[in-house]
Design a protein around this motif. Structure first.
Motif, PDB file in Angstrom:
ATOM      1  N   ILE A  13     -18.473 -12.166  86.571  1.00  0.00           N
ATOM      2  CA  ILE A  13     -19.026 -13.326  85.873  1.00  0.00           C
ATOM      3  C   ILE A  13     -20.212 -12.908  85.005  1.00  0.00           C
ATOM      4  O   ILE A  13     -20.409 -13.458  83.924  1.00  0.00           O
ATOM      5  CB  ILE A  13     -19.392 -14.434  86.886  1.00  0.00           C
ATOM      6  N   THR A  14     -20.960 -11.909  85.450  1.00  0.00           N
ATOM      7  CA  THR A  14     -22.116 -11.456  84.664  1.00  0.00           C
ATOM      8  C   THR A  14     -21.696 -10.788  83.354  1.00  0.00           C
ATOM      9  O   THR A  14     -22.514 -10.651  82.451  1.00  0.00           O
ATOM     10  CB  THR A  14     -23.003 -10.482  85.467  1.00  0.00           C
ATOM     11  N   TYR A  15     -20.441 -10.371  83.242  1.00  0.00           N
ATOM     12  CA  TYR A  15     -19.952  -9.726  82.023  1.00  0.00           C
ATOM     13  C   TYR A  15     -19.533 -10.733  80.951  1.00  0.00           C
ATOM     14  O   TYR A  15     -19.269 -10.348  79.818  1.00  0.00           O
ATOM     15  CB  TYR A  15     -18.748  -8.830  82.331  1.00  0.00           C
ATOM     16  N   ILE A  16     -19.450 -11.997  81.290  1.00  0.00           N
ATOM     17  CA  ILE A  16     -18.919 -13.005  80.369  1.00  0.00           C
ATOM     18  C   ILE A  16     -19.694 -13.092  79.051  1.00  0.00           C
ATOM     19  O   ILE A  16     -19.068 -13.085  77.982  1.00  0.00           O
ATOM     20  CB  ILE A  16     -18.787 -14.376  81.067  1.00  0.00           C
ATOM     21  N   PRO A  17     -21.035 -13.165  79.046  1.00  0.00           N
ATOM     22  CA  PRO A  17     -21.728 -13.291  77.750  1.00  0.00           C
ATOM     23  C   PRO A  17     -21.414 -12.154  76.769  1.00  0.00           C
ATOM     24  O   PRO A  17     -21.114 -12.400  75.602  1.00  0.00           O
ATOM     25  CB  PRO A  17     -23.206 -13.304  78.135  1.00  0.00           C
ATOM     26  N   ALA A  25     -16.409 -11.070  67.880  1.00  0.00           N
ATOM     27  CA  ALA A  25     -16.479 -10.127  66.760  1.00  0.00           C
ATOM     28  C   ALA A  25     -15.101  -9.560  66.431  1.00  0.00           C
ATOM     29  O   ALA A  25     -14.705  -9.509  65.260  1.00  0.00           O
ATOM     30  CB  ALA A  25     -17.465  -9.002  67.087  1.00  0.00           C
ATOM     31  N   LEU A  26     -14.363  -9.157  67.450  1.00  0.00           N
ATOM     32  CA  LEU A  26     -13.027  -8.587  67.200  1.00  0.00           C
ATOM     33  C   LEU A  26     -12.034  -9.644  66.719  1.00  0.00           C
ATOM     34  O   LEU A  26     -11.171  -9.349  65.894  1.00  0.00           O
ATOM     35  CB  LEU A  26     -12.501  -7.890  68.456  1.00  0.00           C
ATOM     36  N   LEU A  52      -9.343 -15.101  73.820  1.00  0.00           N
ATOM     37  CA  LEU A  52      -9.266 -15.136  75.285  1.00  0.00           C
ATOM     38  C   LEU A  52      -8.735 -13.822  75.848  1.00  0.00           C
ATOM     39  O   LEU A  52      -9.239 -13.323  76.861  1.00  0.00           O
ATOM     40  CB  LEU A  52      -8.397 -16.308  75.746  1.00  0.00           C
ATOM     41  N   LEU A  53      -7.728 -13.229  75.192  1.00  0.00           N
ATOM     42  CA  LEU A  53      -7.182 -11.958  75.658  1.00  0.00           C
ATOM     43  C   LEU A  53      -8.228 -10.847  75.549  1.00  0.00           C
ATOM     44  O   LEU A  53      -8.374 -10.035  76.462  1.00  0.00           O
ATOM     45  CB  LEU A  53      -5.922 -11.585  74.866  1.00  0.00           C
ATOM     46  N   LEU A  54      -8.968 -10.819  74.459  1.00  0.00           N
ATOM     47  CA  LEU A  54     -10.016  -9.804  74.299  1.00  0.00           C
ATOM     48  C   LEU A  54     -11.149  -9.999  75.304  1.00  0.00           C
ATOM     49  O   LEU A  54     -11.679  -9.018  75.848  1.00  0.00           O
ATOM     50  CB  LEU A  54     -10.551  -9.824  72.869  1.00  0.00           C
ATOM     51  N   THR A  55     -11.524 -11.249  75.555  1.00  0.00           N
ATOM     52  CA  THR A  55     -12.552 -11.538  76.563  1.00  0.00           C
ATOM     53  C   THR A  55     -12.075 -11.056  77.931  1.00  0.00           C
ATOM     54  O   THR A  55     -12.807 -10.387  78.668  1.00  0.00           O
ATOM     55  CB  THR A  55     -12.863 -13.046  76.603  1.00  0.00           C
ATOM     56  N   TYR A  56     -10.841 -11.409  78.261  1.00  0.00           N
ATOM     57  CA  TYR A  56     -10.234 -10.987  79.529  1.00  0.00           C
ATOM     58  C   TYR A  56     -10.210  -9.454  79.643  1.00  0.00           C
ATOM     59  O   TYR A  56     -10.594  -8.888  80.671  1.00  0.00           O
ATOM     60  CB  TYR A  56      -8.814 -11.565  79.640  1.00  0.00           C
TER      61      TYR A  56
END
Length: 186
Positions: A13-17, A25-26, A52-56
């Motif tokens: 969860i800490t990686y979300i921002p 950006a991508l 969403l895929l890049l965030t994941y």
């Protein structure tokens, strides 16, 4: 068991921002560089799915690979079922690996419109299998994770659950979207 899962899931969860910034950006770069004249490649819906895929992907790679120091884990287990163990923590690890790829099972088929063969269960599971084997191999080579057959099996199981959720959701969406006269009478 739930307490263990919630404790273990605090870190991703800490990686979300940062993942959101990276994915934004991508995604913007993808929209700018896409030369395909097709409307689907530039649609806001498709851009959201790419985002969403890049965030994941960022969160998953950060959690499963980059957050671990090189040389910190060097074990390998090719015996299916060996990870399950006898403790709640070992059970939680298997469940976390399943949970980790449910989003992938939803996002992969969502990215391809219509009746594309890339929406098929076999393609989704094949892509997940390839990604999981690549991650386990990278973890083994860099000694950043325990290389385990169970992780691959759990990841594929998670993608299967995600794909089933996608499939059920798409059937519901199609049924709700049809005019009332076209729906089957019950």
């Amino acid at each position: 068991m739930l307490l263990i899962l919630f404790t273990d899931l605090k870190t991703p969860i800490t990686y979300i921002p940062i993942a959101i910034l990276f994915a934004a950006a991508l995604t913007l770069l993808h929209r700018l560089l896409t030369t395909c004249p097709s409307h689907t490649s530039k649609s806001p819906h498709r851009s959201l799915l790419v985002f969403l895929l890049l965030t994941y992907a960022y969160i998953t790679l950060q959690f499963a690979f980059f957050s671990r120091p090189p040389g910190s884990r060097s074990t390998i287990s090719l015996i299916p079922g060996a990870t399950w163990g006898t403790t709640l923590q070992s059970h939680a690890y298997v469940i976390e690996n399943i949970l980790m790829t449910i989003p992938l099972g939803i996002l992969l088929p969502s990215l391809w419109p219509g009746k594309s063969s890339l929406r098929s269960l076999a393609k989704c599971l094949s892509i997940t299998l390839a990604c999981s084997v690549a991650l386990e191999t990278a973890q083994f080579l860099a000694q950043r994770g325990h290389c385990q057959t169970d992780d691959v099996l759990a990841n594929v199981a998670g993608a299967f659950i995600g794909w089933m959720l996608f499939y059920i959701g798409s059937k519901i969406k199609a049924a709700v979207g049809r005019p009332r006269s076209d729906r089957k009478e019950s």
